[in-house]
Design a protein around this motif. Structure first.
Motif, short mmCIF file in Angstrom:
data_model
loop_
_atom_site.label_atom_id
_atom_site.label_comp_id
_atom_site.label_asym_id
_atom_site.label_seq_id
_atom_site.Cartn_x
_atom_site.Cartn_y
_atom_site.Cartn_z
N ALA A 236 12.65 -7.97 -44.67
CA ALA A 236 13.70 -8.38 -43.74
C ALA A 236 13.28 -8.12 -42.30
CB ALA A 236 14.99 -7.63 -44.06
N HIS A 237 12.61 -7.02 -42.07
CA HIS A 237 12.13 -6.68 -40.73
C HIS A 237 11.12 -7.71 -40.23
CE1 HIS A 237 10.74 -4.25 -37.36
NE2 HIS A 237 9.50 -4.29 -37.83
N LEU A 238 10.17 -8.08 -41.07
CA LEU A 238 9.13 -9.02 -40.66
C LEU A 238 9.66 -10.43 -40.48
CD1 LEU A 238 6.20 -7.79 -42.97
CD2 LEU A 238 6.48 -7.39 -40.51
N SER A 239 10.67 -10.80 -41.27
CA SER A 239 11.22 -12.15 -41.18
C SER A 239 12.26 -12.29 -40.08
CB SER A 239 11.85 -12.56 -42.52
OG SER A 239 12.99 -11.76 -42.80
N GLY A 240 12.76 -11.16 -39.58
CA GLY A 240 13.80 -11.21 -38.56
C GLY A 240 15.16 -11.60 -39.12
N ASP A 241 15.36 -11.39 -40.42
CA ASP A 241 16.63 -11.72 -41.06
C ASP A 241 17.61 -10.58 -40.82
OD1 ASP A 241 18.77 -12.18 -42.82
OD2 ASP A 241 17.48 -13.09 -44.35
N ALA A 242 18.48 -10.76 -39.83
CA ALA A 242 19.37 -9.67 -39.42
C ALA A 242 20.34 -9.28 -40.53
CB ALA A 242 20.15 -10.08 -38.17
N ASP A 243 20.85 -10.26 -41.27
CA ASP A 243 21.81 -9.94 -42.33
C ASP A 243 21.15 -9.14 -43.45
OD1 ASP A 243 23.82 -11.26 -40.98
OD2 ASP A 243 23.58 -13.13 -42.08
N LEU A 245 18.44 -7.36 -43.19
CA LEU A 245 18.04 -6.05 -42.69
C LEU A 245 19.24 -5.11 -42.61
CD1 LEU A 245 15.72 -4.34 -41.68
CD2 LEU A 245 16.15 -5.19 -39.36
N ALA A 246 20.39 -5.63 -42.25
CA ALA A 246 21.58 -4.79 -42.21
C ALA A 246 21.94 -4.30 -43.61
CB ALA A 246 22.74 -5.56 -41.60
N ARG A 247 21.82 -5.19 -44.61
CA ARG A 247 22.18 -4.82 -45.98
C ARG A 247 21.19 -3.82 -46.56
NH1 ARG A 247 22.30 -9.44 -47.51
NH2 ARG A 247 20.33 -9.77 -48.59
N HIS A 248 19.91 -4.17 -46.52
CA HIS A 248 18.91 -3.27 -47.10
C HIS A 248 18.68 -2.04 -46.22
CE1 HIS A 248 18.12 -6.26 -50.09
NE2 HIS A 248 17.64 -7.13 -49.25
N GLY A 249 18.76 -2.23 -44.91
CA GLY A 249 18.58 -1.10 -44.01
C GLY A 249 19.70 -0.09 -44.11
N GLY A 250 20.91 -0.57 -44.39
CA GLY A 250 22.02 0.36 -44.57
C GLY A 250 21.80 1.26 -45.77
N ARG A 251 21.25 0.69 -46.83
CA ARG A 251 20.96 1.52 -48.01
C ARG A 251 19.80 2.47 -47.75
NH1 ARG A 251 21.85 -2.76 -53.08
NH2 ARG A 251 24.12 -2.89 -52.84
N LEU A 252 18.83 2.02 -46.96
CA LEU A 252 17.72 2.92 -46.60
C LEU A 252 18.26 4.10 -45.80
CD1 LEU A 252 14.73 3.69 -46.30
CD2 LEU A 252 14.63 2.14 -44.33
N ARG A 253 19.15 3.83 -44.86
CA ARG A 253 19.74 4.92 -44.07
C ARG A 253 20.43 5.93 -44.98
NH1 ARG A 253 21.58 5.44 -38.77
NH2 ARG A 253 21.02 3.27 -38.34
#
Length: 632
Positions: A236-243, A245-253
């Protein structure tokens, strides 16, 4: 121990705890790559590192050497915006061309084909590293390849999309391949299907608290960080897909909120779960959180954890004299390995270099190092999703994990004692100890003995978890299974509760349905005679003698070549309760367990103890499991 390549001088101004800076990370990446490339084939397609072959064979191991070191090179060059002073990418471009020219052929350079996981699956694992490396370095490698080589590489990679992965994190390998192909304009319905399939499975494996099961069962381990979070968040980070990244990044946090506590003050990650020879890859999720901004940690704390983990292994003999990562933990250690481990397997440690995607001016590198969570205060944290209880003590920098929810048994599998896995079945793990080997006495283990035959714990059923200020608990039950004779005793179960109180552990067990004449044993932490760690165990109820006997574990652990394990024994029959205190302490201030509690009461399915240090009381109830902790 000396490191067999040059590093910059330590910088204790910006990094007061580890001395490591971004320049150190680059130098380590370059040193590891230089050592590995001395074992390359003439066409650069395979890196044949010395050591025992894996079950997949020498050719697959050679591909593993290429693919996993490529990850380190890709993070190194991409993080430097294409600056490649050692010309690593030229070598990987040559190897890609040679390896894909005649894949499947038995010659010097050809890569093995990607087939189903149960036929010839290991190349599928490596395809993800190749694809991710190509995606990270596309402007400087892929874009400069001729169309013929690009087409050949695509055809080889598509083998990952057309064959069946293992039923776990492996589904993220074709996901990663598909993401690369789409990023270079080669996506289609096949790539879309692979990505949708992986994301659907990933969603079904999510158990809360930022933790995924590694498949349909309840295996929770370091694969959460270096696979189940890394691939979708980085995609998600490399593709610039904000949605996304928010979904997967929230779980990473959410994951990092607990996982960041799983590193000791000396930088060691928990010695727990499989593939531990990947070592400092354990810090990949911490650095990825800093790179993407999805982390509860400050940049200085993130770097302290990541650099501490890297330095922990470099300073303790993880490298051979010629600069290669050995198969093991600190140095070579056979009991830490799996049969799929080959000479190049340790190079999944390359995932730690995701930290280098943060450029030199990023706060991950410019902020001053800050304490890791274990260095800030004593802490007890329950993770109800995976059924884990974390216990960290600031004074000695040790973290303990009490396991009441993770095993390595898939839903369709029966529980066989022959498959007992020390890296999942034990009651507890730490950043200062490793489990004993299968042929030795099991540490941190409750065993029911029937007709002299001991049991093991396989499938773990969580019963709950919780925590308060300075204390916490987790509970589970299991069916004891036996190596010899009948595999199970009908109706025999064990309910287990661990209560962490500061640095002390209250271990409560209720054995239900034991036949007459059965025995029960409980062991504590395994430590070596020359280690600065002290393992203590003391019986409170249900034992022949409150003082433990000490048994040898001659095969040792990942920390010591020879270990000793304390053990309590007692009789059981019908329904019985067995209560003990345990502790693991590094340093001179080991607690006296004999005086740690002032009162113990056992009434049927309820246990109550009064703690000597503050007069608080802990009440443990079985069936259903419940723990109450009250202060005077």
């Amino acid at each position: 121990m000396s490191i067999p390549f040059d590093l910059p001088a330590d910088d204790h101004d910006i990094s007061p705890r580890t001395g490591y800076t971004r320049a150190h990370w680059e130098a380590v990446a370059d040193g590891l790559l230089a050592a590995a490339w001395r074992r390359a084939t003439p066409g650069s397609a395979l890196l044949h590192l010395p050591g025992r072959p894996s079950r997949s064979g020498v050719r697959s191991d050679g591909l593993e050497g290429y693919a996993r070191t490529f990850l380190a090179a890709a993070f190194r060059v991409a993080g430097a915006d294409g600056d490649d002073p050692h010309h690593w990418l030229e070598r990987y471009a040559d190897g890609l061309a040679a390896g894909t020219r005649t894949p499947g052929r038995d010659d010097t350079e050809s890569w093995p084909l990607i087939l189903d996981f149960d036929v010839q699956g290991q190349p599928m694992v490596e395809s993800a590293s190749v694809a991710l490396g190509l995606r990270l370095t596309a402007p400087w490698l892929w874009d400069k390849l001729g169309t013929e080589v690009q087409d050949r590489a695509e055809e080889w990679l598509r083998g990952a999309l057309r064959h069946t992965p293992a039923p776990n994190n492996w589904y993220l390998f074709p996901y990663t391949v598909a993401g690369f192909l789409e990023s270079v304009g080669r996506g289609d319905s096949e790539t879309a299907a692979a990505r949708e399939r992986a994301l659907d499975l990933l969603a079904s494996w999510y158990r809360g608290d930022g933790w995924y099961a590694d498949g349909d069962g309840r295996a929770f381990d370091h694969y959460n960080g270096w696979a189940l979070h890394l691939y979708p968040v980085l995609d998600a980070h490399l593709s610039g897909d904000a949605d996304a990244l928010a979904r997967h990044g929230g779980r990473l946090r959410a994951h990092l909120d607990g996982f960041s506590l799983m590193f000791g003050a000396d930088g060691a990650p928990l010695h727990y779960g499989r593939s531990l020879t990947y070592r400092f890859a354990a810090s990949a999720a911490v650095s990825l959180g800093a790179v993407t901004g999805h982390t509860p940690l400050t940049p200085g704390a993130s770097r302290r954890i990541a650099s501490g983990s890297l330095r922990h292994f470099l300073d303790r003999g993880a490298l051979t004299p010629d600069g290669l990562l050995s198969l093991g933990w600190h140095g070579p250690h056979e009991a830490s390995l799996q049969e799929y481990s080959g000479p190049a397997s340790p190079y999944w440690a390359s995932k730690a270099f995701v930290a280098l995607l943060a450029p030199a001016g990023h706060a991950l590198w410019t902020d001053t190092e800050e304490p890791a969570p274990v260095e800030e205060a004593d802490r007890v944290l329950s993770l109800s999703g995976p059924g884990l209880l974390l216990q960290a003590t600031r004074a000695d920098g040790t973290v303990r994990l009490h396991n009441h929810g993770s095993d390595h048994v898939r839903p369709h599998e029966g529980e066989s004692a022959a498959d007992d896995d020390p890296h999942y079945g034990r009651l507890a793990y730490s950043t200062r100890t490793g489990p004993t080997a299968p042929a030795n006495v099991a540490d941190n283990h409750l065993s029911v003995e029937v007709a002299g035959r001991p049991s093991v714990r396989r499938r773990v059923h969580p019963l709950g978890a919780g925590h308060g200020d300075g204390w916490g608990w987790a509970a589970s039950w299991h069916r004891p299974v036996f190596v010899a004779g009948p595999p199970m005793v009908p109706g025999l179960t064990v309910e287990s509760v661990t209560v962490a109180h500061g640095g002390l552990e209250l271990r409560a067990h209720r054995v239900v349905g034991a036949p007459p004449g059965a025995r029960v044993t409980l062991t504590g932490w395994a430590t070596g005679p020359e280690e600065p760690t002290v393992s203590a165990l003391h019986g409170l109820c249900g034992w022949d003698d409150p003082a433990p006997e000490t048994l040898p574990a001659p095969q040792g652990t990942a920390w010591t070549p020879w270990a000793r394990v304390p053990r309590l024994t007692g009789g059981c029959g019908g329904t019985t309760v067995h209560l003990a205190l345990a502790s693991l302490t590094a340093g001179p201030d080991a607690p006296s367990l004999e005086r740690a509690v002032t009162d113990v009461r056992v009434d049927g399915g309820t246990v109550e103890v009064t703690w000597a240090d503050d007069g608080s009381r802990t009440c443990v109830s079985f069936g259903p499991a419940e723990v109450r902790h009250t202060r005077p």
